[in-house]
Write a protein that holds these residues in place. Structure first.
Motif, mmCIF file in Angstrom:
data_model
loop_
_atom_site.group_PDB
_atom_site.id
_atom_site.type_symbol
_atom_site.label_atom_id
_atom_site.label_comp_id
_atom_site.label_asym_id
_atom_site.label_seq_id
_atom_site.Cartn_x
_atom_site.Cartn_y
_atom_site.Cartn_z
ATOM 1 N N SER A 8 -9.118 -10.663 -9.954
ATOM 2 C CA SER A 8 -8.039 -10.204 -9.080
ATOM 3 C C SER A 8 -8.137 -8.692 -8.924
ATOM 4 O O SER A 8 -8.892 -8.032 -9.658
ATOM 5 C CB SER A 8 -6.675 -10.541 -9.686
ATOM 6 N N LEU B 276 -8.498 -3.153 -11.436
ATOM 7 C CA LEU B 276 -7.959 -1.858 -11.860
ATOM 8 C C LEU B 276 -8.051 -1.688 -13.374
ATOM 9 O O LEU B 276 -8.503 -0.649 -13.877
ATOM 10 C CB LEU B 276 -6.494 -1.737 -11.409
ATOM 11 N N THR C 36 3.752 2.682 -4.866
ATOM 12 C CA THR C 36 2.604 1.785 -4.721
ATOM 13 C C THR C 36 3.055 0.393 -5.107
ATOM 14 O O THR C 36 4.214 0.181 -5.504
ATOM 15 C CB THR C 36 1.400 2.246 -5.573
ATOM 16 N N TYR D 162 7.468 -1.570 -0.052
ATOM 17 C CA TYR D 162 8.002 -2.296 -1.186
ATOM 18 C C TYR D 162 9.438 -1.834 -1.376
ATOM 19 O O TYR D 162 9.688 -0.634 -1.310
ATOM 20 C CB TYR D 162 7.150 -2.017 -2.436
ATOM 21 N N THR E 166 -0.726 -1.545 -9.518
ATOM 22 C CA THR E 166 -1.446 -0.291 -9.776
ATOM 23 C C THR E 166 -1.028 0.272 -11.134
ATOM 24 O O THR E 166 -1.875 0.659 -11.955
ATOM 25 C CB THR E 166 -1.110 0.767 -8.695
HETATM 26 C C1 LIG Z 1 -2.770 -6.410 -3.858
HETATM 27 C C2 LIG Z 1 -2.777 -5.110 -4.581
HETATM 28 C C3 LIG Z 1 -3.179 -4.990 -5.913
HETATM 29 C C4 LIG Z 1 -3.416 -6.177 -6.811
HETATM 30 O O1 LIG Z 1 -4.277 -7.117 -6.332
HETATM 31 P P1 LIG Z 1 -4.186 -8.642 -6.873
HETATM 32 O O2 LIG Z 1 -5.473 -9.227 -6.372
HETATM 33 O O3 LIG Z 1 -2.982 -9.247 -6.242
HETATM 34 O O4 LIG Z 1 -4.107 -8.601 -8.343
HETATM 35 C C5 LIG Z 1 -3.265 -3.739 -6.474
HETATM 36 N N1 LIG Z 1 -2.954 -2.638 -5.775
HETATM 37 C C6 LIG Z 1 -2.526 -2.704 -4.495
HETATM 38 C C7 LIG Z 1 -2.207 -1.439 -3.775
HETATM 39 C C8 LIG Z 1 -2.410 -3.942 -3.869
HETATM 40 O O5 LIG Z 1 -1.970 -3.998 -2.603
#
Ligand SMILES: *Cc1c(COP(=O)(O)O)cnc(C)c1O
Length: 383
Positions: A61, A66, A87, A312, A91
């Motif tokens: 994912s 990250l 964000t 958000y 993150t």
């Molecule tokens: C979607 C997203 C994530 C996390 O991604 P997943 O695949 O849902 O874990 C992290 N950072 C940002 C800015 C996102 O939009």
């Protein structure tokens, strides 16, 4: 006339000859080709070529991307990572999960990106990484941040989860940092059929660490040399992503045309847009508009069949999960204002001009009714 304007259309993403793909996936299922097969290596190579980077490695994912990227560039518990207060939750969750301490700076009022004038002030002797987010698909200008990182001996990890195909001065988002993180969540510009993510890097050494970390720290079978995760991009997801990747440029081009239609169609209304920066190619993962009437406008559009949403509604420092970070309401005022005033209009590559016009008409109708209501109130008020 009422229309339905959805945010996603997966059928159109697979295209007209999707049976070819589905037949291949059937064979993969029957043959047991699931984990780190050639399909994964192929997609990693294709996406790396697309980004212009040496290495891409697929993981579970964007969140895992990250977390693994932070560890791969050397983040240790107690280190600090500087990122922005506006964000997506993941993150900052990834920073915490790595054991590091997130240090937030406010957002910029116009770009909705990290306020670069505040980054230097957030750096301490414990800072290890600067983590800018290419939010909504707008690439963060990297020149100043990269220079700052170099001056302080810091690493840069890009959160490019919303920015597949975004460019700044002909370099792709995801090719600037020591590592960059992508998500292939079904909502993203390049969508898997489930969860998926990847990390890009130009460093052979960081790439090696990513491979160890995503596979239980394993170096040769049953020889575990570091404490790792189990987080690999599935072969079937990789096959779906390879199928879709050749379309990404055209899709982003189309998103960009739709954004231009929105900016033009809504220009006379009391609405602000994400600023435009010379030399950038915005990926328009989301099309954000900013208005003081946000909640009423979202409700009106939803009643009109338009899938408008809020991304958000709460900034990072006010999320309950981060209560122990001791951030305060009022500490990041721009992020708080953006959380109250931003909303997304649907933007899909396959969206018709009629759909875009309908959305513009409904937004205009909302503001027309608002001003009629105001007039009524004014003329009814006693002098
Ligand atoms: C979607 C997203 C994530 C996390 O991604 P997943 O695949 O849902 O874990 C992290 N950072 C940002 C800015 C996102 O939009």
């Amino acid at each position: 006339m009422r229309m339905k304007v959805p945010r996603y259309n997966y059928r159109s993403q697979f295209g007209e000859n999707s049976e070819v793909l589905f037949t291949e996936i059937r064979e993969m299922l029957l043959a047991g080709q699931y984990i780190l097969t050639d399909h994964v290596a192929r997609f990693e190579r294709e996406f790396g070529d697309y980004l212009g980077v040496r290495h891409v490695h697929g993981v579970n994912s964007g969140t895992d991307a990250l977390l693994i990227a932070l560890q791969a560039v050397g983040v240790k518990p107690g280190d600090e990572v500087v990122t922005q207060a506006n964000t997506f939750y993941a993150t900052v969750a990834a920073i915490r999960l790595s054991g590091a301490t997130p240090v937030l700076v406010d957002a910029d009022e116009d770009s909705f990106l990290i306020d670069q004038t505040q980054v230097a002030g957030a750096i301490t002797e414990r800072t290890r990484v600067i983590l800018p987010v290419h939010l909504y698909g707008k690439p963060t200008p990297m020149r100043t941040l990269s220079a700052l990182a170099a001056r302080h001996g810091l690493r840069i990890v890009e959160d490019a989860a919303q920015a597949h195909g975004a460019c700044m001065e002909d370099r792709m988002a995801g090719s600037f940092g020591d590592a960059a993180c992508f998500s292939f969540h079904p909502s993203k510009n390049l969508a898997a059929a489930g969860d998926g993510g990847a990390i890009s890097t130009n460093s052979d050494e960081i790439a090696k660490r990513i491979c160890l970390l995503r596979e239980l720290g394993q170096h040769g079978q049953n020889n575990h040399v570091v404490l790792g995760f189990n987080s690999k991009l599935d072969a079937i997801q990789a096959r779906v992503l390879s199928w879709k990747l050749p379309q990404l440029e055209a899709w982003n081009q189309r998103r960009s045309s739709i954004a231009a239609m929105y900016r033009d169609g809504l220009r006379e209304l009391p609405i602000r847009f994400q600023s435009m920066t010379p030399g950038e190619k915005h990926a328009y993962h989301l099309f954000q508009i900013r208005t003081g009437e946000r909640d009423a406008l979202v409700a009106h559009l939803q009643q009109s069949g338009i899938d408008a949403v809020i991304r958000y509604p709460s900034p990072i420092h006010l999320q309950e999960a981060f209560a122990d970070c001791n951030w305060r309401r009022g500490q990041f005022p721009v992020a708080e204002r953006l959380a109250k005033e931003l909303m997304c209009l649907p933007i899909r590559p396959d969206m018709s001009a009629a759909e875009v016009e309908y959305v513009c008409e409904q937004v205009a109708l909302f503001f027309k009714r608002q001003s009629a209501r105001l007039h009524q109130l004014e003329s009814a008020a006693p002098v």
